[in-house]
Design an enzyme around this catalytic site. Structure first.
Site, PDB file in Angstrom:
ATOM      1  N   THR A  82       1.805   9.426  13.262  1.00  0.00           N
ATOM      2  CA  THR A  82       2.650   9.605  14.438  1.00  0.00           C
ATOM      3  C   THR A  82       1.794   9.793  15.682  1.00  0.00           C
ATOM      4  O   THR A  82       0.589  10.060  15.609  1.00  0.00           O
ATOM      5  CB  THR A  82       3.547  10.834  14.268  1.00  0.00           C
ATOM      6  N   GLU A 108       1.777   4.877  10.185  1.00  0.00           N
ATOM      7  CA  GLU A 108       0.313   4.931  10.194  1.00  0.00           C
ATOM      8  C   GLU A 108      -0.204   6.029  11.118  1.00  0.00           C
ATOM      9  O   GLU A 108      -1.202   5.878  11.803  1.00  0.00           O
ATOM     10  CB  GLU A 108      -0.281   3.569  10.559  1.00  0.00           C
ATOM     11  N   GLU A 166       4.567  10.117   1.001  1.00  0.00           N
ATOM     12  CA  GLU A 166       5.472  10.712   0.031  1.00  0.00           C
ATOM     13  C   GLU A 166       6.532  11.526   0.759  1.00  0.00           C
ATOM     14  O   GLU A 166       6.362  11.845   1.944  1.00  0.00           O
ATOM     15  CB  GLU A 166       4.690  11.617  -0.937  1.00  0.00           C
ATOM     16  N   LEU A 194      17.635  -5.401  32.283  1.00  0.00           N
ATOM     17  CA  LEU A 194      18.700  -6.363  31.989  1.00  0.00           C
ATOM     18  C   LEU A 194      20.090  -5.750  32.133  1.00  0.00           C
ATOM     19  O   LEU A 194      21.096  -6.468  32.090  1.00  0.00           O
ATOM     20  CB  LEU A 194      18.547  -6.926  30.572  1.00  0.00           C
ATOM     21  N   GLU A 196       1.790  12.287  17.507  1.00  0.00           N
ATOM     22  CA  GLU A 196       1.255  13.648  17.466  1.00  0.00           C
ATOM     23  C   GLU A 196      -0.008  13.722  16.608  1.00  0.00           C
ATOM     24  O   GLU A 196      -0.981  14.408  16.964  1.00  0.00           O
ATOM     25  CB  GLU A 196       2.327  14.605  16.926  1.00  0.00           C
ATOM     26  N   PHE A 205       0.864  -1.175   0.000  1.00  0.00           N
ATOM     27  CA  PHE A 205       0.000   0.000   0.000  1.00  0.00           C
ATOM     28  C   PHE A 205       0.898   1.222   0.000  1.00  0.00           C
ATOM     29  O   PHE A 205       1.688   1.416   0.922  1.00  0.00           O
ATOM     30  CB  PHE A 205      -0.914   0.000   1.224  1.00  0.00           C
TER      31      PHE A 205
END
Length: 404
Positions: free
Chosen positions: A386, A384, A131, A359, A388, A127
């Site tokens: 941010t 998908e 840009e 760890l 924000e 998909f």
């Protein structure tokens, strides 16, 4: 009236256990190798296809669940195994969601099977919407689609960035602007069939995490596709453009519809990464002895693990709520889909960071998988939408104000 319950039904429990078994037996043992190679794990994808985990039938079965929980359950378990391999297996689903969200029944029948290929020769789909100058700002999309009436073809020109499976996919679903004056309301989605001339992805992108998942920039140089490759059809597009030009309210646009369908599932992926890190850190804290006792007996360590568990469970409830709402056509009046993705993504980053910290020096080494999970988690606050952008969606939904 049915009694309220958060118990999974038998089919959902069986699905969870089946996918978890595949993740534990097939995905995890291969995870470090494919992360290091930074290559698409075709043998693992083929194995997933053989057992029925990769293909439209699997997605259709999950979607048939009226609670909407089957797909997030499966996603959490698979990505518990490894996020890079998980995205290689489930990344095709985003293109399928685009076809499902905008396409006609005939287009679903024609293109969705081609997205997956078959068991002997599995394929992937891509998909393509982001840009270089239009990520979250989808209204600034520069890729253009021009209709050639003489040949009944659409001509696509432009560049797409960060496309999962870009270039190696058979089917590419590409969003493009048909009428730039209308911004995002003037956009449409197109299927670019396998082998179409003019579509190229010459540069594979090297990433911080999800390295087993292929990502590339895609270039569209006078790509010609038949008229029937416009998802939804030309008549529906012209009607939608006429409404937009007359100032009527829009029902949405191609990229956003796809993201609304997929955000809770992406949240479930992040949960799988977070849970993997939490469980590993918990086991490590029980076994690691310092100052004569397991470090789990130190309050600071125990409290950190308690917070990790609490945040994971809270995020899961948001994911499940949004998944149920989406499946049952309940509108996200408060941005519930964005809430689920936002919370789960930020929990994944927080939990994996805590796991590395618990760890200590060992967490910084590739001998332990928490460093890989830490790298993988970060993308869930970026792609998908941010964190924000998710907050923007939620704030607009709850206020009714066009906050910028």
């Amino acid at each position: 009236m049915a009694e309220f319950s958060l118990d999974l039904n038998e089919e959902q429990r069986d699905l969870r256990d089946w996918v978890h078994g595949f993740a534990a037996e097939v995905v995890r043992p291969a995870a470090a190798e494919w992360d290091a190679r930074e290559e698409t794990p075709w043998p693992v994808i083929q194995e997933a296809a053989k057992v029925g985990l990769y293909g439209f039938e699997f997605l259709a079965t999950c979607w048939a669940d009226p609670t909407g929980l089957s797909l997030p359950i499966a996603s959490e378990e698979l990505f518990w195994g490894d996020a890079g391999i998980g995205l290689s297996i489930f990344g095709t689903g985003l293109a399928v969601a685009a076809i499902y969200g905008a396409g006609t029944p005939d287009q679903l029948v024609e293109w969705v099977p081609q997205c997956f290929g078959d068991v002997d020769s599995p394929a992937v789909a891509a998909f393509c919407t982001s840009e270089p100058e239009a990520g979250s700002d989808v209204g600034s999309m520069r890729t253009r689609a021009v209709y050639d009436e003489a040949t009944d073809e659409w001509v696509l020109r432009g560049q797409k960035a960060y496309a999962t499976n870009g270039g190696i996919a058979g089917v590419h679903v590409v969003t493009a602007s048909v009428d730039p004056s209308l911004g995002s309301r003037g956009q449409a989605a197109f299927v670019v069939p396998p082998g179409t001339a003019g579509l190229n992805a010459t540069r594979k992108l090297r990433k911080l995490g999800l390295r087993a998942s292929h990502t590339a920039d895609v270039f569209l140089d006078d790509v010609r596709v038949p008229g029937h490759c416009l998802l939804g059809g030309r008549d529906a597009l012209l009607e939608r453009l006429d409404r937009a030009r007359s100032g009527q309210r829009a029902s949405g646009q191609a990229a956003m519809r796809t993201f609304e369908l997929s955000r809770p599932t992406v949240g479930a992926q992040a949960l799988g990464v977070a849970r993997a890190a939490y469980e590993y850190a918990l086991d490590y804290a029980k076994d690691r002895v310092q100052f004569g006792r397991p470090i789990i007996e130190n309050q600071a360590v125990a409290f950190a693990l308690a917070d990790m568990k609490m945040e994971i469970d809270a995020a899961r409830l948001l994911v499940w709520r949004a998944s149920w709402m989406g499946r049952n056509n309940r509108p996200f009046t408060a941005g519930e889909g964005s809430m689920s993705k936002l919370k789960a993504g930020e929990v994944a980053v927080s939990v994996t960071e805590k796991a590395v910290q618990l760890l200590g020096g060992a967490g910084f080494l590739r001998d332990h998988p928490v460093e890989r999970w830490y790298r993988d988690a970060k993308i869930y606050t970026i792609f998908e939408g941010t964190s924000e952008i998710q907050r923007l969606v939620i704030s607009r939904a709850i206020s009714g104000v066009q906050i910028r």
